[in-house]
Write a protein that holds these residues in place. Structure first.
Motif, mmCIF file in Angstrom:
data_model
loop_
_atom_site.group_PDB
_atom_site.id
_atom_site.type_symbol
_atom_site.label_atom_id
_atom_site.label_comp_id
_atom_site.label_asym_id
_atom_site.label_seq_id
_atom_site.Cartn_x
_atom_site.Cartn_y
_atom_site.Cartn_z
ATOM 1 N N ALA A 162 11.973 -0.098 6.645
ATOM 2 C CA ALA A 162 11.655 -0.219 5.222
ATOM 3 C C ALA A 162 12.603 0.618 4.377
ATOM 4 N N ARG A 163 12.939 1.807 4.855
ATOM 5 C CA ARG A 163 13.873 2.659 4.103
ATOM 6 C C ARG A 163 15.282 2.066 4.125
ATOM 7 N N LEU A 164 15.663 1.499 5.253
ATOM 8 C CA LEU A 164 16.972 0.848 5.326
ATOM 9 C C LEU A 164 17.034 -0.349 4.378
ATOM 10 N N ASP A 165 15.944 -1.101 4.299
ATOM 11 C CA ASP A 165 15.895 -2.214 3.346
ATOM 12 C C ASP A 165 16.129 -1.712 1.922
ATOM 13 N N TRP A 166 15.473 -0.612 1.585
ATOM 14 C CA TRP A 166 15.610 -0.063 0.234
ATOM 15 C C TRP A 166 17.046 0.403 -0.026
ATOM 16 N N LEU A 167 17.614 1.100 0.929
ATOM 17 C CA LEU A 167 18.987 1.582 0.764
ATOM 18 C C LEU A 167 19.962 0.411 0.617
ATOM 19 N N SER A 168 19.778 -0.614 1.430
ATOM 20 C CA SER A 168 20.673 -1.770 1.370
ATOM 21 C C SER A 168 20.562 -2.495 0.034
ATOM 22 N N ALA A 169 19.349 -2.578 -0.480
ATOM 23 C CA ALA A 169 19.121 -3.302 -1.733
ATOM 24 C C ALA A 169 19.667 -2.573 -2.951
ATOM 25 N N HIS A 170 19.991 -1.284 -2.813
ATOM 26 C CA HIS A 170 20.441 -0.501 -3.959
ATOM 27 C C HIS A 170 21.881 -0.030 -3.809
ATOM 28 N N ARG A 171 22.665 -0.805 -3.073
ATOM 29 C CA ARG A 171 24.085 -0.488 -2.937
ATOM 30 C C ARG A 171 24.873 -0.956 -4.160
ATOM 31 N N THR A 172 26.128 -0.537 -4.200
ATOM 32 C CA THR A 172 27.006 -0.964 -5.284
ATOM 33 C C THR A 172 27.478 -2.395 -5.039
ATOM 34 N N ALA A 173 28.155 -2.951 -6.016
ATOM 35 C CA ALA A 173 28.701 -4.302 -5.876
ATOM 36 C C ALA A 173 29.726 -4.375 -4.750
ATOM 37 N N TYR A 174 30.361 -3.258 -4.422
ATOM 38 C CA TYR A 174 31.348 -3.253 -3.335
ATOM 39 C C TYR A 174 30.741 -2.780 -2.015
ATOM 40 N N GLY A 175 29.417 -2.726 -1.947
ATOM 41 C CA GLY A 175 28.751 -2.511 -0.669
ATOM 42 C C GLY A 175 28.465 -1.093 -0.277
ATOM 43 N N SER A 176 28.880 -0.125 -1.075
ATOM 44 C CA SER A 176 28.697 1.278 -0.722
ATOM 45 C C SER A 176 27.324 1.792 -1.135
ATOM 46 N N ILE A 177 26.873 2.834 -0.454
ATOM 47 C CA ILE A 177 25.608 3.484 -0.796
ATOM 48 C C ILE A 177 25.915 4.633 -1.753
ATOM 49 N N PRO A 178 25.298 4.651 -2.922
ATOM 50 C CA PRO A 178 25.555 5.723 -3.884
ATOM 51 C C PRO A 178 24.741 6.962 -3.553
ATOM 52 N N PRO A 213 20.623 10.550 0.119
ATOM 53 C CA PRO A 213 20.722 11.335 1.356
ATOM 54 C C PRO A 213 19.355 11.712 1.909
ATOM 55 N N GLN A 214 18.455 12.126 1.029
ATOM 56 C CA GLN A 214 17.140 12.543 1.494
ATOM 57 C C GLN A 214 16.304 11.338 1.939
ATOM 58 N N THR A 215 16.462 10.208 1.250
ATOM 59 C CA THR A 215 15.768 8.995 1.673
ATOM 60 C C THR A 215 16.279 8.546 3.042
ATOM 61 N N ALA A 216 17.591 8.605 3.248
ATOM 62 C CA ALA A 216 18.168 8.215 4.542
ATOM 63 C C ALA A 216 17.810 9.215 5.631
ATOM 64 N N LEU A 217 17.667 10.486 5.270
ATOM 65 C CA LEU A 217 17.243 11.490 6.249
ATOM 66 C C LEU A 217 15.853 11.148 6.778
ATOM 67 N N LEU A 218 14.970 10.718 5.901
ATOM 68 C CA LEU A 218 13.641 10.300 6.338
ATOM 69 C C LEU A 218 13.728 9.080 7.244
ATOM 70 N N ALA A 238 13.101 12.395 -4.320
ATOM 71 C CA ALA A 238 13.926 13.498 -4.823
ATOM 72 C C ALA A 238 14.157 14.479 -3.679
ATOM 73 N N PRO A 239 15.183 15.331 -3.765
ATOM 74 C CA PRO A 239 15.430 16.293 -2.689
ATOM 75 C C PRO A 239 14.266 17.229 -2.409
ATOM 76 N N GLY A 240 13.440 17.498 -3.415
ATOM 77 C CA GLY A 240 12.268 18.345 -3.232
ATOM 78 C C GLY A 240 11.282 18.079 -4.343
ATOM 79 N N VAL A 241 10.039 18.486 -4.139
ATOM 80 C CA VAL A 241 9.032 18.195 -5.166
ATOM 81 C C VAL A 241 9.290 18.996 -6.435
ATOM 82 N N LEU A 242 9.957 20.133 -6.321
ATOM 83 C CA LEU A 242 10.318 20.883 -7.520
ATOM 84 C C LEU A 242 11.658 20.434 -8.091
ATOM 85 N N TRP A 243 12.284 19.448 -7.447
ATOM 86 C CA TRP A 243 13.515 18.852 -7.950
ATOM 87 C C TRP A 243 13.187 17.604 -8.773
#
Length: 407
Positions: free
Chosen positions: A358-374, A338-343, A323-328
């Motif tokens: 590892a973070r890039l793997d996660w981002l890639s695995a959770h893209r849309t059917a048309y390849g974009s990162i949500p 965005p925050q995951t990619a920032l890390l 999440a963007p912050g622990v209070l978020w």
């Protein structure tokens, strides 16, 4: 999956002990995916010539991460940035609606991603548009602008914008300088003057201002001052690169004083408001590539890294992002890309290649059917929110460039 299946049972047992009715807590519906109608839909994408145009544009530059498992993600991230770049240099944050505007922060990251991938003229167009936006010398940029470049005044100005712009100018110039238009020198001067006044030469925190959370605040957040520190430090180096020794010395002095103020006012915990507000992603903005060796004392860097580790743990979400912050952290459990990619970017820039991968793997695995990162990933792992999101796409390109050893 085992952990998520066991957790409701633990909660139920606790409820029985307390005398409450057993059963899992009700969860809100998962957010849906939002995209422009027909975005990159087959067969129209090929038939209208856009696929060939994108391919020619990609061939004119480079694709960071080519030859790696993340090449496809990088390919579509660059196409998504290009698809949201207007002829006048503005860059929309996402697929229309509330995201169909130009944020100086998002534009700054897009300019660096375009430069880093060999599209200097496009990077120059973005920086030139930033130089021509309405600007208040006392505060800086508006929070966002219309895609024609006109100012929007429905939100408070965000003083972190100048920090991101200064960092972007210096980053683009390091790539070779072809992406820095003549207008950027005057923009650099304006932003340095504005930030220097806001922090009284580095001796105080700037006044409270909204940051990437996009909410009003009554205390100065790390998300406001960290980009200022990054921008002033970068501008000091950029002045030296362009031969202005006097301006470099002045700006470096301001940055050094501000670094001391950040340590004094925001340390040792580096929460959102220093001693309160919980940790958030802005703590990563105190690490490379936003700061360089010597910008912060080594013991402070160590404390910041420890805070980043705590943030990752405390803001972790069910699907694997943060999440963007622990209070978020909210009941729905969405991960924010965005925050995951920032890390991922700070990991790559700090030599933590495996963590970045590892973070890039996660981002890639959770893209849309048309390849974009949500923008988000739901608690069950589905892409949600606007897609593509240009800020995340830019962060992924920059992360892959860092892993390749780009400047």
């Amino acid at each position: 999956m085992r952990r998520r299946l066991v957790l409701p049972a633990v909660l139920a047992a606790a409820a029985l002990v307390g005398g409450a009715a057993a059963g899992p807590k009700a969860m809100p519906p998962e957010e849906r995916l939002i995209s422009a109608p027909g975005y990159r839909a087959a067969p129209a994408y090929a038939e209208n010539g856009q696929e060939n145009a994108d391919a020619r544009w990609l061939d004119a530059g480079t694709v960071p991460g080519a030859g790696t498992p993340w090449e496809d993600m990088a390919h579509w991230a660059l196409v998504d940035i290009r698809s949201h770049l207007e002829a006048n240099g503005t860059v929309s944050a996402g697929p229309g609606g509330p995201w169909g505007y130009f944020w100086p922060r998002d534009g700054s990251f897009a300019a660096v991603a375009l430069s880093r991938s060999g599209h200097a003229s496009d990077a120059a167009a973005v920086l030139d548009r930033l130089a021509r936006l309405e600007f208040d010398p006392a505060v800086g940029f508006q929070a966002r602008y219309a895609l024609d470049g006109s100012a929007l005044t429905d939100r408070p100005r965000q003083s972190d914008g100048c920090g991101w712009v200064l960092w972007a100018i210096a980053q683009v110039r390091r790539d070779a300088g072809g992406g820095v238009p003549p207008s950027s020198d005057e923009l650099r001067d304006r932003c340095v003057r504005t930030l220097t006044r806001l922090v009284d030469g580095g001796d105080r925190l700037p006044p409270p201002s909204p940051d990437y959370w996009e909410v009003r605040v009554t205390r100065t957040s790390l998300g406001t001052v960290a980009p200022m520190l990054a921008g002033l430090a970068a501008a000091g180096r950029d002045y030296a690169a362009t031969g202005d020794v006097a301006a470099s010395a002045r700006t470096r002095t301001t940055a050094a004083r501000l670094a001391g103020t950040v340590v004094r006012e925001m340390g040792p915990g580096y929460q959102r408001f220093g001693d309160a507000g919980g940790l958030d992603a802005s703590v990563a903005m105190l690490l490379p590539p936003f700061t360089a060796e010597g910008d912060l004392p080594a013991p402070v860097v160590k404390a910041v890294r420890a805070a980043v580790v705590r943030y990752q743990r405390e803001a972790a979400q069910p699907a694997g992002g943060v999440a963007p912050g622990v209070l978020w952290v909210k009941k729905g459990g969405a991960s924010w890309t965005p925050q995951t990619a920032l890390l991922a970017l700070t990991d790559a820039a700090s030599g933590r290649d495996r963590a970045a991968g590892a973070r890039l793997d996660w981002l890639s695995a959770h893209r849309t059917a048309y390849g974009s990162i949500p923008e988000k990933v739901t608690r069950s792992g589905a892409p949600a929110g606007p897609a593509p999101l240009v800020w995340t796409a830019s962060l992924v390109v920059l992360t892959l460039a860092e892993l390749e050893g780009s400047p």
